[in-house]
Each structure stands twice: as structure tokens, then as C-alpha cells.
Write an enzyme that holds these catalytic residues in place. Structure first.
Site, PDB file in Angstrom:
ATOM      1  N   LYS A  78      42.903  67.238  47.586  1.00  0.00           N
ATOM      2  CA  LYS A  78      44.291  66.527  48.000  1.00  0.00           C
ATOM      3  C   LYS A  78      44.697  65.284  47.359  1.00  0.00           C
ATOM      4  CE  LYS A  78      43.607  68.137  52.670  1.00  0.00           C
ATOM      5  NZ  LYS A  78      43.387  67.933  54.013  1.00  0.00           N
ATOM      6  N   LYS A 115      44.022  81.309  51.765  1.00  0.00           N
ATOM      7  CA  LYS A 115      44.142  81.373  53.314  1.00  0.00           C
ATOM      8  C   LYS A 115      45.380  80.977  53.521  1.00  0.00           C
ATOM      9  CE  LYS A 115      42.880  76.504  54.208  1.00  0.00           C
ATOM     10  NZ  LYS A 115      42.006  75.624  54.745  1.00  0.00           N
ATOM     11  N   LYS A 165      50.197  76.437  56.196  1.00  0.00           N
ATOM     12  CA  LYS A 165      51.562  76.103  56.339  1.00  0.00           C
ATOM     13  C   LYS A 165      52.170  75.248  54.939  1.00  0.00           C
ATOM     14  CE  LYS A 165      52.359  75.530  61.329  1.00  0.00           C
ATOM     15  NZ  LYS A 165      52.767  74.735  62.487  1.00  0.00           N
TER      16      LYS A 165
END
Length: 650
Positions: free
Chosen positions: A435, A519, A522
Site C-alpha cells: 500500500k 480478487k 472495491k
């Protein structure tokens, strides 16, 4: 020139001087290597520098027939035994190999053998099956451990004692090659010779006593082991339950050591990884022979070998069973969220002992770890997620469903846990590395780095014993266990259990409809890549029809060559709760698969949609969050008061 047998004192002074020169050469080599090759290569070569220096030193002196600097210092000469002739070239070369190279090679081979034996993928060693025969594996490890820590050092001591007594052959290498020392002066220090002989006999006596004590200790260990096995057999004969036997062997029902693949004596390191006590003790001992610290076999985090004996797993038996998990308020959950976390929690809720406590936190503080969100959006997302999990089947009367930000004690404990963790360890976690790439260098939020600490505080604030999470959270749970253990050890308490991870592998990852290699999420792929639990029938049909497939026609399950179609079949299996082997899709086309899938999804989600619409704007959500928040805060405050007292805040 007359020559005499060298005195012990002369030999010792000469050899010590040679050792000083070798150390000096090694140190200079180290500096040169570091300057020329750089820090990384220098570290790689550092263990071999002493061997290289010693080999060069003795090759340039002994091998070519010259005196070493130490021998020249005290006027000694080498001879072939008592023949008073220069040793032969093969003898001199053999001496250098035995004295300088053999210790390095033997140590390397032993470490290599131990690494092979401790690796879980090793099935055979020296032609013997060690995968199923744990005793054979342990016996090999014991032998190599004995060679490295007992035989070689004690053999060196025994030879030193013989040297003090006889006055010849300072090293084992010289004894093996029969290279002795002659002196240009006659022996004159007879009292010193007597002292050396006395020291030699004392050393031999010490060795004999040590051997007797070792034998006695081994016999006692064998006797204790037999008594323990006999006790277990007797208890089995009396019909004891398996839990009683687990208590005897200190095993844990869900534990499996990744080194020996056995379930025995679980032990936790600071990083949270669990191994059986015997394996991690042996692993730590292996490292302690050459360095001051060892590394975890799983994550390579350093720990002190002396701590390995203190890492005995703290069984949560004296803690009440508490299941805890958290779910981020990302708005309306999609099928990936439903099958990955919500449905497994509901199944767990309906199957565990009613006396066990279940806690589900809507972790709204985690939602801002990547940066702040608009206040209205965060409130809306939290409310929608709460309504969604209740609509899916979470029972607020059975599960303590609460909002994380209503429990300020969690943030307080997170700060305390931060004092037990390092930033370097947090920065090595895979999710942080993944991230942080979203941000420019220097703009990474602190919340992203400390996210695992807050996650650990979520669990430990309520002393949870079991955490149902996905496999992608295993590293964080290992860190959580390490923090619990570190706190208990630092403050000499057992307030925290080491939580167990409960993972449901089946349907743990539902993949994107548009990018089946990823996967369902959103954060990528767009709205058509996922199906949300409140999607209408028309929306579900549209998304299924536009899901990625291929033009092969007939439906087959082949994840290697037909990943997209296989993904749709996996989703069909999950939504219908039917194993793939029981689904007859032999006559389906890809269009048939998509339409059948849309129909099954709509049937499954229809009651959830209706319940969600009923709850979304009702006051019931507020009442549930307020009531459960008060209950959770009461538990947290009670626990944190005890924690503050242990730390010293009270």
C-alpha cells in the site's frame, strides 16, 4: 648447531605470536574487502577471512620451509617427529589444510546437514526416511549437535591436556602430521614444566568428571522420558480424555510445528511464529555457536538464543473463549466480503458453544489508516456495513456487534503496544509494502505503518483467544501473537492469551468478474467487477452477462487454461453451497453458466436485500450500536485498568 626439544613455554609463546599475526592479517583483509567489495559482499565473505588469512600465513612460511614469525621470535625450528629433519612437503601441506581449512569445512558441513534436517521438505537423509520417523530426524540432529558442541571442543581440551603433559604437538593438526618443535637452547625452566604437567592432569580430570556428569544426565533424561510415557499409558488405560493428554504433552489442538510437522510443546517467539520447543531450542543452539543471536526460521527476525527456552507457549486454557474479528466499513459489502468474512462468521456464530463470547467490530478507525475520509461518507459507510452484516445473518443478541471508535481503550492499548514494537518490523509487513506504493516518498500516513498495532489492540483489549481472519492476515496475526508474548514476558504476567488464527480456506477469495486473476475488490476493476449484496436482480444479470469468459463454448473447469470460466464455476459453487464435483455443467454453454449463476445469486441475495432496506434508515441500527458499544466499553475498561496497573500508569 645443537638443537634440543623445545620447552612448552617456548611453544606456547610462538603459537600465540602466530595467532596474533593471523588476526592482524585477517583484520587488514577485512578492511580491504570492505573498501573494494562493499558492505554487502564484505558481510558475505567475513566468516571466511580468518581462514584465508591463516592459510596464506602458513602457506608462505610452513609450506615453503621457512620459520613462522612466532617461531623466529623464540628461535624454534620444525622437525619431522624426533628425526631432526625438515618435515616433508606433503606433511607441511597437510598441516595447513588441517589447521586452517578443515575447521571451516567441518563447521559448514554440519550446519548444512542441520539445515537440511530442519527443513520441512526434507523426506530422507542418508537414505533414511525422516519425514514420518520423527525420532530418526531428532537423532540425526542430536548427533550433529553433539559433534559441534561436545566432541570437537572436548577433543581440543583433551589434546591441550596431552600437550601440557608431554610437551609436544601444540595442535591436533601438528600431531596428525607429526610436526614437532626443536629449540636452539636447552630446557632450563623445569619448575614451569611441572606446573604445565599439573595443569594437564587437572584438565584430564575435569574432562573425566564432565563425561561422567553427561552420562548421568543422559540416564536421568532417559529415565524421566520412560516414566512420562509409562504415565501416559496408565492414564490412557484409565480412560482419560484427550484434553488431559494434551495437558501432559503441552500440545495444542490447532498447532503444527513448521520444522518437524509435529504437534508438541508449542513455543512462541517475539515475532509470534510458533514452533515446538525442542525444534526452536535446537535452532537457537545452532546459531549460538557462531553468533550472539538467532533468527526466526519463518520471518528471519532476530532473537536471543537464551530467550528460546523462555518461549514456552502460554496456553489460553485459563482465559475464557472469546472470538473476535473486525470488518472495515467500506459501504455495501460485495460477494468477496460476504464469502470471505461475513458468512464464515455467521457459520461460526451458529455452531460454537453458546457460552463462548463472540465480538464483531466495525473498525471505522482502520478506515482512515490511508488518510482521512469525508465525515458523512465514513458515517454512511459504517451504518451501511452494520446494516449489511445484520441483514446477512449476524445476530446482535449472540454477537456483540459494536463500532470501534466507541471504545477509546483500544487506542490507549495501541500506544502501549507501540513501545514493544519497532518501525523496521512494521515496515516489513507485506500489506504495508504493497500500500505504500500508492503514496509519494515521504507522504506515507503514519496510520498505515501503525495499522497492525491498532489491529492487535482490537484483539488484546478484549483478551480474545480466537481470531477468524483470512490467510492474507496471517502475518499480522503472527505479529499480534508476538506482541502478546512480549508484553507478558516484559511485565512478567499472563494477562494476554496468544490468540489462535481461525482460517476458512474454502471460498476465502472470490475473484473479480472482469479480472479473474485478481480478487474481488472495491479498489480496482470498476463496479462491474463485483456484485454487491444489495444489487437488484437486473444489475446482477447484467454483471454476470458481462463477466469475463471465453469463446470455447462448452463449460469446463480448468484454472490454468480457462481461469475466467473456472472463476464463475467457483462462484456458482460458493453461492449454492455445492461442491464442484456435484454440479452437472457438462451440457452448459458459457451463456448458460452466466444466466444460471445470476439466478442463484439473486435467489441468495433477495432476502438480504429486503432486510437491508428495512434496516438502513431505521433507529434500530443506532440502538444496537449504542447498546453494544456500552457493553464492549465496559469490558475494555475493566481489562485496560488491569493493563494500566501492570504497566505502571496506576
Amino acid at each position: 648447531m645443537n638443537t634440543y626439544v623445545a620447552e612448552i613455554g617456548e611453544i606456547v609463546r610462538a603459537q600465540r605470536r602466530d595467532e596474533e599475526y593471523v588476526d592482524e592479517i585477517s583484520e587488514k583483509f577485512s578492511k580491504v574487502f570492505k573498501e573494494l567489495l562493499g558492505q554487502r559482499r564484505w558481510i558475505r565473505w567475513y566468516p571466511y577471512l580468518k581462514t584465508i588469512a591463516s592459510s596464506l600465513y602458513y602457506s608462505s612460511t610452513v609450506v615453503v620451509g621457512n620459520q613462522t614469525l612466532g617461531e623466529e621470535y623464540v628461535h624454534l625450528f620444525e622437525s619431522d617427529g624426533l628425526q631432526r629433519v625438515v618435515p616433508s612437503i606433503p606433511s607441511r601441506v597437510s598441516f595447513v589444510l588441517l589447521h586452517s581449512v578443515f575447521p571451516l569445512i567441518s563447521n559448514f558441513l554440519i550446519q548444512k546437514a542441520e539445515a537440511t534436517l530442519t527443513h520441512p521438505s526434507t523426506n530422507r537423509f542418508l537414505g533414511i526416511d525422516i519425514r514420518s520417523n520423527r525420532k530418526a530426524r531428532q537423532s540425526f540432529l542430536d548427533v550433529f549437535h553433539w559433534l559441534r558442541t561436545v566432541l570437537f571442543p572436548q577433543l581440543q581440551r583433551a589434546h591441550c591436556a596431552l600437550f601440557y603433559i608431554t610437551g609436544s604437538y601444540y595442535s591436533i593438526a601438528r600431531r596428525a602430521t607429526r610436526i614437532r618443535f626443536l629449540s636452539a637452547s636447552a630446557q632450563s625452566d623445569i619448575p614451569a614444566l611441572k606446573v604445565y604437567r599439573f595443569l594437564g592432569f587437572v584438565t584430564l580430570a575435569q574432562l573425566a568428571i564432565s563425561a561422567l556428569l553427561a552420562i548421568f544426565s543422559w540416564l536421568e533424561t532417559e529415565k524421566s522420558q520412560k516414566n512420562l510415557e509409562k504415565s501416559k499409558d496408565q492414564k490412557l488405560g484409565k480412560g482419560l480424555e484427550s484434553s488431559d493428554l494434551d495437558a501432559i504433552s503441552l500440545s495444542h489442538p490447532t498447532f503444527q510445528c513448521t520444522i518437524c510437522l509435529e504437534n508438541r510443546n508449542p513455543s512462541a517467539l517475539f515475532c509470534g511464529h510458533l514452533f515446538c520447543w525442542q525444534c526452536i531450542q535446537e535452532h537457537a543452539t545452532t546459531y549460538s555457536g557462531s553468533t550472539s543471536s538467532a533468527r526466526c526460521p519463518s520471518c528471519r527476525l532476530e532473537f536471543q538464543p537464551r530467550d528460546s527456552s523462555l518461549c514456552q507457549y502460554s496456553s489460553p486454557n485459563h482465559h475464557p473463549t472469546i472470538y473476535f474479528t473486525g470488518i472495515q466499513p467500506t459501504g455495501i459489502p460485495h460477494l468477496g466480503n460476504f464469502f470471505g468474512s461475513i458468512e464464515p462468521w455467521i457459520d461460526l456464530q451458529n455452531s460454537v458453544n453458546p457460552e463462548d463470547q463472540m465480538m464483531l467490530s466495525v473498525v471505522d478507525q482502520h478506515a482512515i489508516s490511508l488518510g482521512p475520509l469525508p465525515a458523512d461518507q465514513l458515517r454512511r459507510n459504517t451504518r451501511q456495513m452494520t446494516a449489511s452484516v445484520i441483514a446477512c445473518g449476524v445476530d446482535p443478541s449472540r454477537t456483540l456487534l459494536f463500532r470501534q471508535s466507541d471504545i477509546p481503550q483500544i487506542a490507549q492499548l495501541s500506544w502501549i503496544l507501540g513501545s514493544l514494537q519497532t518501525t523496521s518490523k512494521l515496515a516489513r509487513l507485506p500489506q504495508y509494502k504493497e500500500k505504500q506504493e500508492r503514496f509519494k516518498k515521504g507522504d506515507i500516513p503514519v496510520g498505515l505503518l501503525t495499522y497492525p498495532l491498532l489491529q492487535a489492540a482490537d484483539v488484546l483489549t478484549f483478551k480474545a483467544t480466537t481470531v477468524p481472519v483470512g490467510e492474507d492476515q496471517s502475518q499480522h496475526l503472527n505479529l499480534l501473537g508476538g506482541l502478546a508474548y512480549a508484553f507478558n514476558k516484559t511485565y512478567q504476567t499472563d494477562i494476554f492469551p496468544i490468540p489462535k488464527q481461525l482460517t476458512r480456506e474454502k471460498n476465502a477469495r472470490i475473484r473479480s468478474l472482469r479480472e479473474p486473476e485478481k480478487k474481488m475488490s472495491k479498489s480496482s476493476g470498476g463496479p462491474r467487477s463485483r456484485i454487491e449484496i444489495t444489487d437488484s436482480r437486473e444489475t446482477i444479470i447484467e454483471k454476470c452477462q458481462k463477466a469475463q469468459s471465453d469463446t470455447a463454448g462448452a463449460v469446463t473447469y480448468d484454472k490454468k487454461n480457462r481461469l475466467a470460466v473456472s472463476n464463475l464455476l467457483d462462484l456458482y459453487s460458493a453461492i449454492t453451497k455445492t461442491p464442484l464435483s456435484e454440479i452437472d455443467y457438462s451440457s452448459w454453454s458459457t451463456l448458460d453458466l452466466k444466466m444460471n449463476l445470476a439466478e442463484k445469486i439473486d435467489n441468495r441475495l433477495e432476502p438480504i436485500r429486503e432486510k437491508f432496506e428495512e434496516l438502513e434508515n431505521s433507529e434500530e441500527i443506532d440502538k444496537i450500536l449504542e447498546r453494544n458499544g456500552d457493553a464492549a466499553r465496559e469490558i475494555a475498561e475493566k481489562n485496560l485498568k488491569e493493563i494500566r496497573r501492570i504497566v505502571g500508569f496506576l
